[in-house]
Design an enzyme around this catalytic site. Structure first.
Site, PDB file in Angstrom:
ATOM      1  CG  HIS A   1      35.837   0.745   1.000  1.00  0.00           C
ATOM      2  ND1 HIS A   1      35.040  -0.185   1.586  1.00  0.00           N
ATOM      3  CD2 HIS A   1      37.012   0.716   1.695  1.00  0.00           C
ATOM      4  CE1 HIS A   1      35.689  -0.755   2.596  1.00  0.00           C
ATOM      5  NE2 HIS A   1      36.899  -0.237   2.673  1.00  0.00           N
TER       6      HIS A   1
ATOM      7  CG  ASP B   1      43.201  -3.253  16.373  1.00  0.00           C
ATOM      8  OD1 ASP B   1      43.632  -3.416  17.534  1.00  0.00           O
ATOM      9  OD2 ASP B   1      43.415  -2.245  15.667  1.00  0.00           O
TER      10      ASP B   1
ATOM     11  CE  LYS C   1      33.303   5.258   5.782  1.00  0.00           C
ATOM     12  NZ  LYS C   1      33.835   5.510   7.109  1.00  0.00           N
TER      13      LYS C   1
ATOM     14  CG  ASP D   1      32.216  -1.775   0.954  1.00  0.00           C
ATOM     15  OD1 ASP D   1      32.459  -0.745   1.608  1.00  0.00           O
ATOM     16  OD2 ASP D   1      32.700  -1.991  -0.159  1.00  0.00           O
ATOM     17  CG  HIS D   2      33.846   0.296   6.840  1.00  0.00           C
ATOM     18  ND1 HIS D   2      34.899  -0.201   6.124  1.00  0.00           N
ATOM     19  CD2 HIS D   2      34.227   1.530   7.237  1.00  0.00           C
ATOM     20  CE1 HIS D   2      35.867   0.701   6.094  1.00  0.00           C
ATOM     21  NE2 HIS D   2      35.483   1.764   6.768  1.00  0.00           N
TER      22      HIS D   2
ATOM     23  CG  ASP E   1      43.137  -1.406   1.898  1.00  0.00           C
ATOM     24  OD1 ASP E   1      42.691  -2.353   2.578  1.00  0.00           O
ATOM     25  OD2 ASP E   1      43.306  -0.255   2.343  1.00  0.00           O
TER      26      ASP E   1
HETATM   27  C1  BG6 Z   1      39.558  -0.227   5.259  1.00  0.00           C
HETATM   28  C2  BG6 Z   1      40.938  -0.312   4.672  1.00  0.00           C
HETATM   29  O1  BG6 Z   1      38.658  -1.041   4.554  1.00  0.00           O
HETATM   30  O2  BG6 Z   1      39.102   1.121   5.213  1.00  0.00           O
HETATM   31  C3  BG6 Z   1      41.877   0.618   5.388  1.00  0.00           C
HETATM   32  O3  BG6 Z   1      41.411  -1.640   4.768  1.00  0.00           O
HETATM   33  C4  BG6 Z   1      41.332   2.022   5.404  1.00  0.00           C
HETATM   34  O4  BG6 Z   1      43.174   0.593   4.792  1.00  0.00           O
HETATM   35  C5  BG6 Z   1      39.908   2.029   5.940  1.00  0.00           C
HETATM   36  O5  BG6 Z   1      42.164   2.818   6.245  1.00  0.00           O
HETATM   37  C6  BG6 Z   1      39.298   3.396   5.823  1.00  0.00           C
HETATM   38  O6  BG6 Z   1      38.083   3.410   6.484  1.00  0.00           O
HETATM   39  P1  BG6 Z   1      37.492   4.766   7.059  1.00  0.00           P
HETATM   40  O7  BG6 Z   1      36.134   4.402   7.556  1.00  0.00           O
HETATM   41  O8  BG6 Z   1      38.421   5.247   8.121  1.00  0.00           O
HETATM   42  O9  BG6 Z   1      37.446   5.703   5.903  1.00  0.00           O
END
Ligand code: BG6
Length: 464
Positions: free
Chosen positions: A234, A15, A176, A171-172, A229
């Protein structure tokens, strides 16, 4: 065969690759921000030819691209994709992978592990058979381990092969736009930087509210929960940027040092019931792959204290949850008011879905009166088409940063380790306190107990 920079994705039919990575590479091509010029080796177990994979990926790019879809741009990406079928859990398969790389002149490796962390060690072991892999870079998806112990063992294995400064832990949230803007908003504006402390601020609230539930990720999520999670990674990263001292320079080490000082100063709560609420949404236990008696939290609210001269005594309230009424991620800074009759000034950094800054302050009601009312200034950055087009999606930014060797916006091992230590400890303390999981209705604002937690201190959650 000429030599080519090579970007390899393990987990190429997952995915993440379809929704995020390939669309990110496409958008980087659209904006001209990919100056690294790579061939893209996609590794998966399924039986595709490269051309079948390119066709499949086209549909995903069309669906998930941030920018418009242009066939000629997609072609430029597609022609660089090579699909390679292999079972990456079999160490013996890596000799052939090495031969494949040789045939294709692969060099300057960047490996992206878009797979569960339990597979990281076997891939690293296999890569020992690949020429030049040891000098390459590696990008790791979260979760990095399942607790401190597992994360430390994993880290040791990774660092035994890759050089520590070649390990990029994604760490996405750090990609942002508005998370990156926090530093500018804080340090480029004396009207904020001069009052950014416990003397002037009443509390800081960091909220990551999601509308989605666990969807198809029940088996992963049920072993993780909201604290691990979202909060351990984050939200602690954001907290450390909101609370850190101004780094001495833009050098990566300086920023990390300041973030670490904040994380090291986190105080372990003495009174769990006055510091934490964990909750679970109604219907969670019926979700696919979730245990019918699961006690995993899908909501967490925590009151944190940072023991240093800037923040001593001032609470940071952090909350995150799934299946809530509205998707909203924000940092609200609630300033102390001069008297009980006057509302607080509030600075709200809106991270998503709207990106922008909201500021609330007091003015006199117009007319023959001295009444005070609130002026609400709301700057919506993402509402402007130009800003929207110029704002790269987190993965575009982070992949580009990794290619260029910019490490500031990735988590470092010491940060990850210390966050795990804290989260492991508070989770264990909650369990042993015997406090139950609070339940909440899907579509609500979370458990009532989270409102009560702040009420103990005379505070309320800030909701836009
Ligand atoms: C991920 C988590 O790291 O971040 C998910 O594993 C979560 O559970 C997601 O839904 C949220 O990311 P974003 O960018 O949609 O806020």
């Amino acid at each position: 065969m000429s030599e080519k920079n090579t970007f390899t994705i393990f987990g190429g039919t997952g995915d993440l690759t379809f929704r995020k990575l390939i669309p990110a590479l496409y958008n980087m091509e659209m904006t001209g921000s990919n100056t690294f010029d790579t061939q893209i080796v996609v590794i998966g177990r399924r039986d595709y030819t490269s051309s079948a994979y390119r066709e499949l990926a086209r549909d995903w790019v069309e669906k998930f691209t941030r920018l418009s879809f242009r066939e000629e741009v997609y072609e430029k990406i597609a022609e660089r994709i090579l699909y390679y079928r292999m079972d990456f859990t079999k160490e013996e398969a890596y000799g052939e992978l090495n031969a494949f790389y040789r045939e294709n002149g692969a060099e300057n490796h960047v490996f992206y592990f878009a797979v569960a962390p339990r597979f990281f060690p076997v891939i690293v072991q296999g890569l020992k058979k690949v020429d030049g892999a040891r000098g390459g870079k590696v990008v790791l998806e979260k979760p990095f381990g399942e607790n401190l112990e597992a994360a430390a063992a994993l880290n040791e294995k990774m660092e035994a092969f890759f050089s520590p400064d070649h390990i990029y832990r994604i760490d996405h949230y750090l990609g942002k736009e508005m998370v990156r803007n926090i530093q500018t908003i804080r340090f480029a504006n004396p009207i904020f930087s001069n009052v950014w402390d416990a003397k002037h601020i009443r509390c800081i609230q960091i909220s990551a509210m999601e509308e989605v539930g666990v969807e198809t990720r029940g088996s992963y999520y049920d072993h993780s929960g909201a604290l691990k999670d979202m909060m351990q990674n984050h939200l602690f990263q954001i907290l450390s940027i909101v609370a850190m001292e101004q780094p001495q320079s833009s050098a990566v080490e300086d920023m990390h040092r300041e973030q670490m000082k904040v994380l090291s100063a986190l105080v372990m709560p003495e009174d769990i019931s006055g510091s934490m609420v964990l909750g679970q949404y109604g219907g969670y236990r019926e979700e696919p792959s979730v245990a019918p008696d699961s006690d995993t939290e899908t909501y967490a609210a925590v009151r944190l204290l940072v023991d240093n001269d800037r923040w001593r005594g001032m609470p940071f309230y952090i909350r995150t949850g799934k299946k809530l009424g509205e998707r909203e991620m924000q940092v609200a800074v609630v300033f102390k008011s001069p008297s009980p009759e006057v509302e607080s000034n509030i600075l709200n950094i809106r991270i998503q879905p709207t990106e922008g800054v909201y500021l609330q302050f007091n003015i006199k009601r117009p007319g023959e009166t001295d009444d005070i009312i609130q002026a609400k200034m709301d700057f919506c950055q993402s509402c402007s088409l130009e800003h929207h087009l110029n704002t790269p999606e987190a993965y575009e930014r982070l992949i580009g940063a990794c290619f260029r060797g910019e490490r500031s916006w990735f988590s470092q091992w010491d940060q990850v380790g210390i966050s795990w230590r804290y989260v492991d400890a508070v989770k264990a303390a909650y369990r042993s306190s015997g406090m139950p999981l609070a339940s909440y209705e899907p579509g609500s604002n979370g458990p009532q107990e989270a409102e009560r937690l702040l009420a103990i201190y005379g505070d309320t959650w800030f909701d836009n």
